[in-house]
Design a protein around this motif. Structure first.
Motif, mmCIF file in Angstrom:
data_model
loop_
_atom_site.group_PDB
_atom_site.id
_atom_site.type_symbol
_atom_site.label_atom_id
_atom_site.label_comp_id
_atom_site.label_asym_id
_atom_site.label_seq_id
_atom_site.Cartn_x
_atom_site.Cartn_y
_atom_site.Cartn_z
ATOM 1 N N ALA A 352 4.127 -5.546 63.466
ATOM 2 C CA ALA A 352 5.443 -6.163 63.661
ATOM 3 C C ALA A 352 5.403 -7.629 63.247
ATOM 4 N N TYR A 353 4.321 -8.330 63.604
ATOM 5 C CA TYR A 353 4.208 -9.740 63.275
ATOM 6 C C TYR A 353 4.179 -9.934 61.761
ATOM 7 N N SER A 354 3.361 -9.117 61.071
ATOM 8 C CA SER A 354 3.225 -9.334 59.634
ATOM 9 C C SER A 354 4.501 -8.934 58.893
ATOM 10 N N ILE A 355 5.220 -7.939 59.400
ATOM 11 C CA ILE A 355 6.506 -7.586 58.776
ATOM 12 C C ILE A 355 7.499 -8.726 59.004
ATOM 13 N N GLY A 356 7.474 -9.272 60.231
ATOM 14 C CA GLY A 356 8.421 -10.323 60.589
ATOM 15 C C GLY A 356 8.194 -11.609 59.821
ATOM 16 N N THR A 357 6.926 -11.926 59.528
ATOM 17 C CA THR A 357 6.633 -13.203 58.869
ATOM 18 C C THR A 357 6.324 -13.027 57.385
ATOM 19 N N ARG A 358 6.730 -11.907 56.847
ATOM 20 C CA ARG A 358 6.455 -11.612 55.448
ATOM 21 C C ARG A 358 7.193 -12.605 54.541
ATOM 22 N N THR A 359 6.507 -13.185 53.543
ATOM 23 C CA THR A 359 7.204 -14.050 52.586
ATOM 24 C C THR A 359 7.869 -13.154 51.566
ATOM 25 N N SER A 360 9.096 -13.515 51.233
ATOM 26 C CA SER A 360 9.804 -12.676 50.265
ATOM 27 C C SER A 360 9.590 -13.239 48.858
ATOM 28 N N LEU A 361 8.369 -13.703 48.612
ATOM 29 C CA LEU A 361 8.031 -14.243 47.303
ATOM 30 C C LEU A 361 6.626 -13.785 46.943
ATOM 31 N N GLY A 362 6.472 -13.290 45.735
ATOM 32 C CA GLY A 362 5.159 -12.817 45.307
ATOM 33 C C GLY A 362 4.741 -13.473 44.012
ATOM 34 N N LEU A 363 3.456 -13.724 43.859
ATOM 35 C CA LEU A 363 2.955 -14.340 42.633
ATOM 36 C C LEU A 363 1.668 -13.650 42.207
ATOM 37 N N ASP A 364 1.669 -13.161 40.995
ATOM 38 C CA ASP A 364 0.462 -12.566 40.409
ATOM 39 C C ASP A 364 0.060 -13.388 39.206
ATOM 40 N N VAL A 365 -1.224 -13.669 39.067
ATOM 41 C CA VAL A 365 -1.694 -14.432 37.916
ATOM 42 C C VAL A 365 -2.589 -13.536 37.077
ATOM 43 N N ILE A 366 -2.230 -13.367 35.824
ATOM 44 C CA ILE A 366 -3.033 -12.528 34.931
ATOM 45 C C ILE A 366 -3.549 -13.411 33.799
ATOM 46 N N ARG A 367 -4.854 -13.449 33.630
ATOM 47 C CA ARG A 367 -5.435 -14.259 32.557
ATOM 48 C C ARG A 367 -5.209 -13.580 31.215
ATOM 49 N N ASP A 368 -5.049 -14.411 30.181
ATOM 50 C CA ASP A 368 -4.955 -13.873 28.830
ATOM 51 C C ASP A 368 -6.305 -13.247 28.481
ATOM 52 N N ARG A 369 -6.259 -11.961 28.124
ATOM 53 C CA ARG A 369 -7.531 -11.253 27.947
ATOM 54 C C ARG A 369 -8.141 -11.486 26.563
ATOM 55 N N ASN A 370 -7.326 -11.971 25.624
ATOM 56 C CA ASN A 370 -7.825 -12.047 24.250
ATOM 57 C C ASN A 370 -8.826 -13.172 24.041
ATOM 58 N N ARG A 371 -8.599 -14.270 24.738
ATOM 59 C CA ARG A 371 -9.433 -15.424 24.470
ATOM 60 C C ARG A 371 -9.807 -16.060 25.804
ATOM 61 N N LEU A 372 -11.076 -16.458 25.958
ATOM 62 C CA LEU A 372 -11.493 -17.062 27.213
ATOM 63 C C LEU A 372 -10.867 -18.449 27.371
ATOM 64 N N TYR A 373 -11.001 -19.281 26.290
ATOM 65 C CA TYR A 373 -10.399 -20.618 26.321
ATOM 66 C C TYR A 373 -10.220 -21.079 24.886
ATOM 67 N N ARG A 374 -9.521 -22.194 24.709
ATOM 68 C CA ARG A 374 -9.248 -22.712 23.378
ATOM 69 C C ARG A 374 -9.365 -24.229 23.456
ATOM 70 N N GLU A 375 -9.862 -24.815 22.381
ATOM 71 C CA GLU A 375 -9.914 -26.274 22.350
ATOM 72 C C GLU A 375 -8.703 -26.775 21.585
ATOM 73 N N THR A 376 -7.941 -27.676 22.188
ATOM 74 C CA THR A 376 -6.740 -28.163 21.510
ATOM 75 C C THR A 376 -7.128 -29.266 20.521
ATOM 76 N N SER A 459 7.185 -20.361 50.035
ATOM 77 C CA SER A 459 6.199 -20.722 49.014
ATOM 78 C C SER A 459 5.058 -19.725 49.024
ATOM 79 N N VAL A 460 4.318 -19.728 47.918
ATOM 80 C CA VAL A 460 3.191 -18.813 47.818
ATOM 81 C C VAL A 460 2.117 -19.469 46.965
ATOM 82 N N GLN A 461 0.857 -19.187 47.307
ATOM 83 C CA GLN A 461 -0.264 -19.728 46.542
ATOM 84 C C GLN A 461 -1.073 -18.576 45.977
ATOM 85 N N GLU A 462 -1.618 -18.797 44.796
ATOM 86 C CA GLU A 462 -2.436 -17.748 44.191
ATOM 87 C C GLU A 462 -3.599 -18.400 43.440
#
Lengths: 470, 96
Positions: A352-376, A459-462
């Motif tokens: 009941a507590y977790s349903i009641g205090t549920r944030t109605s905001l979700g954040l998923d972070v997906i890394r770009d799979r093609n390249r690990l990093y790039r030098e600008t 707010s949400v942190q990921e």
């Protein structure tokens, strides 16, 4: 298991022969209709539960179906609450609560679930009712069953199966109506325009209902139900059981109503076998507690009725406990009950507590799979991500995105405003740039934070990883 | 086994064997389907090569049937090994 244990049967035999000699064919059971207090309770349970099942998908709530587990849209609507695939944990919680509740009630009152609330019992009762309406009472059913196939039998059987199948299709349709909007589903059904998958599930669930409640019946409880196997582990001497009182009933035997059984040396059981005839699993409760007994208490009603007719006291078969039967007192508050109750309350509280205090905001972070990093061009290290922002609220929101974890890290996105409409998902490509000198390790932790501009507490942190050359 | 008869596959009727395989695998498949598809959206798994004729409901159905098949295959294995083991033990006893 009954089997001949003669010396000869040790010899290897052809498979077919063994099968025939070792397995008694299932005796078809024709439970006699029963009236009484517990039959009325069970009827109330059956009508209530079937009512809930068949009626719920038609309920409306704020202009949409009140309970819609919308699989095609991957959203579960339960009255005012909308659950997303991310909320799967709540389903797990619900299952744990259901399991604990089953433990609690089993320890307290034995197999009341089986006798009054199990879908198998409830639908079997409905099918038995249809069967009685078409074929008549127990005697007529047995006569019909023994009769060789003729026009009359064929007509009666065809009528029964037609009713059973119609009821099953309706059940399957209702089941699918929990997962796709039922009004549109009904419109498509009458226009014969159901999709292939909807048709599959209507037929599948309908067939399961027809097979389980029409044909399998008590065999489901005896051979397929896991609960029937382990429920006795929750039993103790204070658990409510249905039992025949042998010291009062034995020696059993028939007698005239006018005679005094004590003079004949008889107990109160007149051996009318009514308790056996009403039993949906075909057992004799007078043989003691058996795992086939689903505690439906039909035998109590039947026996009480006979006791009334004989002018004896009721309760030769009754709800009792082992303690009570051996002359002791039944304890309801006992350690096992307290442990189950506390566990149940704790889990329900967390739920009941977790349903009641549920944030109605979700954040998923997906890394770009093609390249690990790039030098600008200006020597910075760049990582690319796709952010999935879920607005699970009822209204649209604007959000501010920030990132922290590496000194001087910068965030770039092509989108000026991050605005997500109610109940929607937005994919947002994001680039992070950091100075190589600030990267201590090859993979550093960064933290994205998303805050609703109009509602800072929303707010949400990921967490994500930032990869560099080191 | 109480009667000293060797355990053979025919001690269990064909129908019971079918139930013993199909029923637990059915329950397992429901759980597996629920967990799998709450973690993975079929539209994300097959974004381009998916047949547009197959809706999400279709993917769920196919997924469920596949899970059921996999669990049933495992059930067949379990039943087979359990029975053949019992048969060996039964024969061993007979030799004594």
């Amino acid at each position: 298991m009954t089997s001949p244990s003669t010396k000869g049967s040790r010899e290897p035999q052809p498979d077919e022969q063994l099968e025939q000699s070792l397995y008694a064919k299932r005796q078809k059971i024709f439970p006699r209709e029963v009236h009484g207090l517990y039959a009325r309770l069970r009827l109330a349970g059956v009508l209530g539960l079937l009512g809930i099942f068949y009626f719920t998908p038609w309920l409306r709530w704020n202009g949409h179906q009140a309970v819609l587990l919308d699989l095609p849209a991957r959203k579960f609507h339960i009255f005012g609450l909308t659950l997303w695939p991310q909320d799967f944990i709540y389903l797990a919680f619900l299952l744990i609560i259901a399991g604990l509740a089953l433990f609690f009630f089993t320890a307290l009152a034995g197999r009341i679930w089986c006798g009054y609330a199990c879908p198998q019992t409830v639908w079997t009762e409905a099918f038995l009712w249809l069967e009685r309406k078409v074929e008549g009472d127990r005697m007529k059913q047995q006569k019909l069953d023994a009769m060789p196939m003729n026009a009359k039998k064929l007509r009666i059987r065809a009528t029964k199966h037609t009713f059973w199948i119609l009821f099953s299709v309706w059940t399957g349709f209702t089941f699918v109506g929990y997962f796709t909007p039922i009004i549109e589903l009904g419109q498509r059904l009458v226009q014969f325009g159901l999709g292939p998958w909807e048709t599959f599930w209507v037929v599948f669930y309908g067939f399961a209902t027809y097979g389980n409640a029409g044909w399998m019946r008590e065999q489901v409880c005896m051979y397929m139900c896991p609960y029937a196997r382990f429920q006795s582990a929750m039993f103790d001497k204070d658990t409510l059981i249905i039992s025949y009182l042998p010291e009062r009933g034995e020696p059993r035997g028939s007698r005239k109503r006018s005679t005094n059984p004590r003079e004949l040396g008889l107990g109160d059981c007149i051996d009318c076998t009514m308790c056996v005839q009403v039993c949906p699993t075909g057992i004799d409760i007078r043989d003691g507690l058996q795992y086939e007994c689903i505690a439906c208490s039909a035998c109590i009603d039947a026996c009480d009725d006979v006791m009334d007719k004989m002018g004896y006291q009721r309760g030769l078969i009754k709800y009792t406990t082992q303690h009570e039967m051996t002359g002791g007192k039944t304890h309801i508050l006992r350690p096992r009950m307290v442990v189950y109750a506390v566990l149940l309350l704790v889990v329900m509280g967390i739920f009941a507590y977790s349903i009641g205090t549920r944030t109605s905001l979700g954040l998923d972070v997906i890394r770009d799979r093609n390249r690990l990093y790039r030098e600008t061009a200006d020597g910075l290290i760049e990582n690319v991500y796709t952010l999935k922002i879920l607005n699970m609220d009822k209204v649209a929101h604007r959000y501010t995105l920030s990132v922290a974890g590496i000194p001087g890290i910068e965030l770039f996105t092509d989108m000026k405003d991050i605005e997500v409409t109610a109940g929607d998902v937005m994919e947002l490509p994001v680039r992070l740039r950091a100075d190589e000198a600030e990267l201590k390790v090859r993979s550093s932790k960064v933290m994205f934070e998303l805050v609703a501009s109009d509602e800072p507490e929303l707010s949400v942190q990921e967490e994500a990883r930032f990869l560099g050359p080191r | 086994m109480q009667d000293g008869l060797p355990m053979t596959t025919s001690r269990i009727s064909r129908l019971q064997k079918c139930i013993a395989i199909l029923w637990p695998s059915f329950l397992t498949a429901i759980v597996a389907t629920g967990v799998f598809f709450s973690a993975f959206d079929p539209d994300d798994l097959f974004p381009f090569d998916a047949d547009p004729e197959i809706s999400r409901l279709g993917f769920y159905t196919i997924g469920f049937l596949l899970f059921w098949l996999i669990a049933a295959v495992s059930g067949i294995g379990t039943l087979y090994f359990a029975i053949t083991n019992c048969m060996r033990q039964g024969q061993g006893k007979q030799d004594d």
